[in-house]
Design an enzyme around this catalytic site. Structure first.
Site, PDB file in Angstrom:
ATOM      1  N   GLY A  25    -101.340  23.699  11.477  1.00 39.67           N
ATOM      2  CA  GLY A  25    -100.221  22.962  12.038  1.00 39.67           C
ATOM      3  C   GLY A  25    -100.622  22.033  13.166  1.00 39.67           C
ATOM      4  N   LEU A  50     -98.572  24.058   3.644  1.00 44.54           N
ATOM      5  CA  LEU A  50     -99.157  23.295   4.734  1.00 44.54           C
ATOM      6  C   LEU A  50    -100.561  23.778   5.086  1.00 44.54           C
ATOM      7  CD1 LEU A  50     -98.790  21.112   6.928  1.00 44.54           C
ATOM      8  CD2 LEU A  50     -97.842  22.912   8.406  1.00 44.54           C
ATOM      9  N   ASP A  51    -101.527  22.847   5.049  1.00 42.36           N
ATOM     10  CA  ASP A  51    -102.914  23.107   5.462  1.00 42.36           C
ATOM     11  C   ASP A  51    -103.524  24.293   4.723  1.00 42.36           C
ATOM     12  OD1 ASP A  51    -102.735  21.007   7.285  1.00 42.36           O
ATOM     13  OD2 ASP A  51    -102.069  22.302   8.914  1.00 42.36           O
ATOM     14  N   ASP A  52    -103.141  24.477   3.459  1.00 45.72           N
ATOM     15  CA  ASP A  52    -103.610  25.639   2.706  1.00 45.72           C
ATOM     16  C   ASP A  52    -104.236  25.252   1.377  1.00 45.72           C
ATOM     17  OD1 ASP A  52    -103.876  28.492   2.613  1.00 45.72           O
ATOM     18  OD2 ASP A  52    -102.272  28.558   1.127  1.00 45.72           O
TER      19      ASP A  52
END
Length: 310
Positions: free
Chosen positions: A227, A253-255
């Site tokens: 994040g 998100l960001d995965d």
């Protein structure tokens, strides 16, 4: 507004005839005889192998390979190569994932940016020097700040504000903005859509549409500090290593599957601005590596993991 048809062609390094390659990538259930069959096929079509890489994943039971052959050694056309190999790949099951690409075919990249310039400057410079195996076809920003820098390299810049006519942001304004972003980006038919510090979260439908092509640089060594403001999070935890992660974009998100990462050591004397400054250096390198490997078809994805033949 500059349209794809109006855009001048930025500089790109075009391979000489002897350097042009056909690149075969394959992922399939692991089984006896895969390497032998691929080698026989390449020999049958006269393919002069210049690179060959393999990986057998014991946990998933999946096999991966990347093969490059001199294009000028193959007597048949690329379409026929694909047709013949499709018959071979079919025997390894319906979930077999493969492609044959031609390094002589020019690839396209579109960069999405906000206000941070370090990743944009680095990629534009690499493309201008002919070091990136693709054309940077356009840059799109949700702020106009990086227009002058972009146009200095002869690359068209599109500004798409994420606010409505009243100057306010909201769900409706964001939806309209992303509809415009999608239309502009898809007009260039890019092989990669790079979020070069684009401080907006792609909606799930765009993540799906650009699956396997949307690449993000996250200023953290994921999965830590997901994040916003990861350097501030890292500073608060007193970490001794900071890093950056280049990964494919997914709706989580960001995965997304990780392509490349790197770190640098810090200590208790480093402030948040010190960490941000050092982090920018890592971000530019990690993003450039990850994008190059993607464009060279060196990244094979299986679920949440990647195999990178770099």
């Amino acid at each position: 507004m500059v349209t794809p048809a109006d855009a001048a062609s930025p500089r790109i390094a075009t391979p000489a005839a002897a350097d042009r390659r056909y690149v075969l990538t394959l992922g399939c259930p692991d089984q006896l005889g895969i390497v032998a069959r691929i080698s026989s096929f390449l020999a049958e079509i006269g393919g002069w192998i210049t690179e060959a890489a393999y990986h057998s994943d014991a946990d998933s039971g999946w096999f991966f390979t990347r093969q490059a052959v001199r294009a000028d050694s193959v007597a048949i056309g690329l379409d026929e190569v694909r047709t013949r190999f499709a018959e071979i790949a079919a025997q390894w099951g319906p979930h077999t994932d493969w492609q044959v690409t031609d390094t002589g075919e020019q690839k396209s990249v579109v960069l999405l940016v906000s206000k941070e310039s370090h990743c944009l400057t680095d990629l534009l410079g690499r493309a201008d020097r002919g070091e990136l195996p693709a054309t940077v076809s356009a840059v799109l920003g949700n702020h106009p700040d990086l227009r002058e820098l972009t146009e200095r390299f002869g690359v068209p810049f599109h500004h798409v504000p994420f606010t409505g006519p009243d100057g306010k942001s909201g769900a409706r304004a964001r939806r309209a903005a992303f509809d415009q972003v999608e239309a502009i980006v898809d007009g260039y038919r890019p092989d990669a859509v790079v979020l070069a510090r684009f401080m907006q979260i792609l909606p799930p439908e765009l993540c799906e549409a650009w699956n396997g092509r949307a690449i993000n640089i996250h200023h953290s060594f994921l999965p830590s500090f997901v994040g916003a403001r990861p350097y501030h999070q890292a500073f608060a935890r007193g970490v001794k290593l900071i890093g950056a992660t280049c990964h494919y974009v997914t709706a989580d998100l960001d995965d997304g599957p990780i392509i490349e990462q790197d770190v640098t050591r810090i200590d208790h004397t480093d402030t948040v601005p010190d960490m941000v400054r050092q982090g920018r250096d890592i971000e530019t390198l990690v993003l450039a590596r990850g994008l190059r490997w993607h464009l060279e078809d060196r990244v094979l994805v299986r679920g949440r993991k990647t195999v990178v033949f770099n």
